[in-house]
Design an enzyme around this catalytic site. Structure first.
Site, short mmCIF file in Angstrom:
data_model
loop_
_atom_site.label_atom_id
_atom_site.label_comp_id
_atom_site.label_asym_id
_atom_site.label_seq_id
_atom_site.Cartn_x
_atom_site.Cartn_y
_atom_site.Cartn_z
N ASN A 10 0.79 -1.14 -0.08
CA ASN A 10 -0.27 0.03 0.02
C ASN A 10 0.77 0.77 -0.21
O ASN A 10 1.30 1.82 0.77
CB ASN A 10 -1.27 -0.06 1.01
CG ASN A 10 -1.30 0.98 1.36
OD1 ASN A 10 -1.33 2.09 0.57
ND2 ASN A 10 -2.62 1.26 2.16
N LYS A 12 0.33 4.67 -0.60
CA LYS A 12 -0.65 5.39 0.32
C LYS A 12 -0.58 6.48 -0.88
O LYS A 12 -0.69 6.02 -1.82
CB LYS A 12 0.58 5.64 1.54
CG LYS A 12 0.14 4.23 2.38
CD LYS A 12 0.29 4.37 4.22
CE LYS A 12 -0.07 2.92 4.88
NZ LYS A 12 0.06 3.65 5.91
N HIS A 97 -9.43 1.42 5.42
CA HIS A 97 -8.22 1.52 5.32
C HIS A 97 -8.24 2.63 6.69
O HIS A 97 -8.94 3.62 6.76
CB HIS A 97 -7.11 2.43 4.76
CG HIS A 97 -5.65 2.12 5.61
ND1 HIS A 97 -5.35 3.03 6.22
CD2 HIS A 97 -4.33 1.47 4.75
CE1 HIS A 97 -3.95 2.58 6.34
NE2 HIS A 97 -3.78 1.65 6.21
N GLU A 99 -6.75 5.11 7.80
CA GLU A 99 -6.53 6.75 7.67
C GLU A 99 -8.02 7.06 6.87
O GLU A 99 -8.38 7.70 6.68
CB GLU A 99 -4.70 6.32 6.49
CG GLU A 99 -3.84 6.80 7.02
CD GLU A 99 -2.40 6.26 6.26
OE1 GLU A 99 -3.06 6.08 5.19
OE2 GLU A 99 -1.86 5.27 7.05
N GLU A 169 -4.90 -4.41 10.88
CA GLU A 169 -4.18 -3.30 11.00
C GLU A 169 -4.39 -2.56 12.51
O GLU A 169 -5.17 -1.77 12.81
CB GLU A 169 -4.37 -2.21 9.72
CG GLU A 169 -3.86 -3.28 8.75
CD GLU A 169 -3.03 -2.32 7.77
OE1 GLU A 169 -1.89 -2.40 6.96
OE2 GLU A 169 -3.99 -0.86 7.16
N GLY A 175 3.02 2.92 10.69
CA GLY A 175 3.79 3.73 10.36
C GLY A 175 4.38 4.61 11.61
O GLY A 175 5.06 5.65 11.21
N SER A 215 3.39 -2.06 10.39
CA SER A 215 5.35 -1.98 10.54
C SER A 215 5.79 -3.02 10.30
O SER A 215 6.68 -3.55 10.56
CB SER A 215 5.49 -1.27 11.89
OG SER A 215 5.18 -0.23 11.75
#
Ligand code: 13P
Length: 254
Positions: A10, A12, A97, A99, A169, A175, A215
């Protein structure tokens, strides 16, 4: 049941068409050898999809989008439809996701509409779920996962589920460099599989692939993928360099 690993990059909001082409040129030779043991997926930003699609044609690497509209077509400024994604050679779409949930306010109902829209178009959702640190620390892990799974996958048939990949996730691991331990990830994955079983039956639950994301890197992919209920990875940072993504997959399948 043996479930084939599926490892997805991904990207992003990284890599325009030129950088996408550079990555694919560097990555493809190693991908040929690794793809026998693992499904490999790359999710570039929308504008890089046509370039990636041309370069990945006849390769074992599948293309994913990072989002899709729940609408068919028309006056939805800034949105991209499932038909457009299909036309450009996309196979998978990352939906839900964290985000998208936290920065853009996407809720379970909207994500469910997107999942259904993708399925209707013959696209395969990579449906993401996961708890924040606050939710985990206040003992709400199971409650959050239950809400996300039942809401996001509401109304799907067992046949639909054969094309859906789940991605667990934990938000606190995305991240941050902090990875869930293989034990923490396994525990959450086993619970998610139970939830899928409650909703769709044991057979579907056993066949459903659940990726871990947060991660994942070359140094921890093997440990994570060795766990019974971890069937792949959704990778952000470590997928941006061809060498790192290759090593991560190679270690996972070794
Ligand atoms: P990182 O691998 O950078 O933690 O990102 C995980 C992720 O959000 C993949 O979708």
């Amino acid at each position: 049941m043996a479930r084939k690993l599926i490892i997805a990059a991904n990207w992003k909001m990284n890599k325009g068409p030129a950088e996408t082409a550079d990555f694919i040129a560097a990555f493809l030779p190693s991908a040929q050898a690794l793809a026998g043991e693992c499904d490999i997926v790359i999710a570039p930003p929308f504008v890089s999809i046509p370039s990636a699609s041309a370069l990945l044609a006849d390769s074992p690497v599948a293309l994913s989008a990072q989002n899709a509209s729940e609408q068919e077509k028309g006056a939805f400024t800034g949105e991209v439809s499932t038909a457009m994604l299909k036309e450009t050679g996309v196979h998978h779409v990352i939906l839900g996701h964290s985000e998208r949930r936290s920065i853009y306010g996407e809720g379970d109902q909207l994500i469910n509409a997107k999942v259904k829209k993708c399925l209707a178009a013959g696209l395969h959702p990579i449906f993401c779920i996961g708890e924040t640190l606050e939710e985990r620390e206040s003992g709400k892990l199971q409650e959050v996962l239950r809400r996300q799974v039942s809401g996001g996958l509401a109304g799907l048939s067992n046949a639909d589920m054969s094309t859906v990949v789940l991605a667990y996730e934990p938000v606190w691991a995305i991240g941050t460099g902090v990875t869930a331990t293989p034990e923490q990830a396994q525990e959450a994955h086993a619970f998610v599989r139970t939830l899928v079983g409650e909703q769709f039956g044991k057979e579907v639950a056993e066949a459903t692939r659940i990726q871990y994301g947060g991660s994942v890197k070359p140094s921890n992919s093997a440990d994570l993928m060795a766990r019974e209920d971890i069937d792949g990875a959704l990778v952000g940072g470590a997928s941006l360099e061809a060498e790192s993504f290759r090593d991560l997959i190679a270690n996972a399948v070794a």
